[in-house]
Design an enzyme around this catalytic site. Structure first.
Site, mmCIF file in Angstrom:
data_model
loop_
_atom_site.group_PDB
_atom_site.id
_atom_site.type_symbol
_atom_site.label_atom_id
_atom_site.label_comp_id
_atom_site.label_asym_id
_atom_site.label_seq_id
_atom_site.Cartn_x
_atom_site.Cartn_y
_atom_site.Cartn_z
ATOM 1 N N ASP A 83 0.847 -1.193 0.000
ATOM 2 C CA ASP A 83 0.000 0.000 0.000
ATOM 3 C C ASP A 83 0.891 1.255 0.000
ATOM 4 O OD1 ASP A 83 -2.496 1.343 0.208
ATOM 5 O OD2 ASP A 83 -2.351 1.427 2.391
ATOM 6 N N GLY A 210 -9.117 5.704 1.686
ATOM 7 C CA GLY A 210 -9.669 6.546 2.749
ATOM 8 C C GLY A 210 -11.117 6.254 3.076
ATOM 9 N N ALA A 233 -8.248 1.535 6.916
ATOM 10 C CA ALA A 233 -7.164 1.416 7.900
ATOM 11 C C ALA A 233 -7.604 1.959 9.264
ATOM 12 C CB ALA A 233 -5.922 2.163 7.410
HETATM 13 P P1 13P Z 1 -8.297 5.213 6.057
HETATM 14 O O1 13P Z 1 -7.261 5.134 7.138
HETATM 15 O O2 13P Z 1 -8.897 6.566 5.959
HETATM 16 O O3 13P Z 1 -9.288 4.120 6.156
HETATM 17 O O4 13P Z 1 -7.520 5.030 4.652
HETATM 18 C C1 13P Z 1 -7.084 3.761 4.266
HETATM 19 C C2 13P Z 1 -6.278 3.804 3.015
HETATM 20 O O5 13P Z 1 -6.580 4.495 2.055
HETATM 21 C C3 13P Z 1 -5.099 2.942 2.942
HETATM 22 O O6 13P Z 1 -4.408 3.087 1.748
HETATM 23 ZN ZN ZN Z 2 -4.683 5.092 0.882
#
Ligand code: 13P
Ligand code: ZN
Length: 285
Positions: A83, A210, A233
């Protein structure tokens, strides 16, 4: 099943059938096992997402090894995905170790330089049978050491998205439509019209970054507009940390990690399952 997959078939099937494969950020053995167990119980395909910060913390080879063991032990398809990686050398290290899914995040570069670095990673990764996610446009917020201020966040231009995808030959595309990394201070306003334009111009699966803090309704609308991978995340970290904090406050003499992390893992697992249901990937493995 049985090995760490690339994300080609997983995401194409999801896009065709109208659901999304959840990509959960993992950090260590505990968090990896939580998401694998939840996905196995709900029979959902699964993407384990590891940032450069996670690789630094747990070790690239350790993460690879535990992801492989997990994939071997379950009946669902599991991918380990790099990622927000920005550095070709570290991507290469993981490819050599056997990773099959890579994100090259060149979104902070100029358009031409983003195309250049993304194309280079695509050529390299495809030699290893790995698939590549590229990003154009930038999300506000913080993902590990990558911090983007509100004034620097940029929504993806649909015509440039088309050109970027054609020129780079990426396998999946991450765009910026108003979501951000981390928690939202005000309710996010997602640009669904923009997403629809991108969907009509780009035929590969789209990736929603996100997704923490985005309502189930909005996530599902994004899925109906071509998002076949949903990244989560922050919303998983919070219940884990909250439970752990509370447990240790209430049990000041407890020092056994096998005991004090038990409840934290259960709380995290509940959220993982909710997210799988929102992605409608349950039963799709
Ligand atoms: P969040 O932490 O906002 O869920 O984002 C996760 C993300 O885009 C990981 O690449
Ligand atoms: Zn991300």
């Amino acid at each position: 099943m049985g090995y760490v997959h690339n994300t080609k078939e997983m995401l194409e099937k999801a896009r065709q059938e109208g659901y999304a494969v959840p990509a959960f950020n993992i950090h260590n053995l505990e968090t990896l096992k939580v998401v694998v167990e939840a996905a196995e119980e709900l029979k959902s395909p699964l993407i384990l997402a590891a940032t450069p910060g996670t690789m630094k913390y747990s070790g690239r080879d350790y993460i690879q090894a535990i992801a492989e063991v997990a994939a071997k032990n379950v009946s669902i398809p599991v991918a380990l995905h790099l990622d927000h990686h920005e550095d070709i050398d570290s991507i290469k290290q993981s490819l050599v170790l056997g990773v099959k899914s890579v994100m090259i995040d060149g979104s902070h570069f100029t358009f031409d330089n983003n195309i250049k670095i993304t194309s280079e990673v695509v050529k390299l990764a495809h030699q290893y049978g790995a698939t590549v996610e590229g990003e154009l446009g930038t999300l506000v917020g913080q993902e590990d050491d990558l911090i983007v201020e509100a004034e620097d966040a940029a929504y993806t231009n649909p015509d440039l998205a088309k050109e970027y995808v054609q020129k780079t030959n990426i396998d999946s595309f991450a765009m910026a439509i108003g979501t951000g990394h981390g928690l939202y201070k005000t309710k996010p306003n997602l640009d669904f019209d923009r997403l629809e334009k991108i969907k009509n111009l780009v035929s590969i699966p789209l990736v929603l970054h996100g997704a923490s803090g985005i309502s189930a309704e909005d996530v599902r609308r994004c899925i109906s507009l071509g998002c076949a991978k949903v990244n989560i995340a922050t919303e998983l970290k919070i219940p884990f940390a909250e439970n752990l904090r509370e447990y240790l406050q209430n049990h000041p003499n407890e020092s056994d990690p096998r005991k004090y992390m038990k409840g934290a893992k259960e709380k995290m697992k509940e959220v993982v399952k909710e997210k799988i249901l929102i992605c409608m990937s349950d039963g799709k493995a």
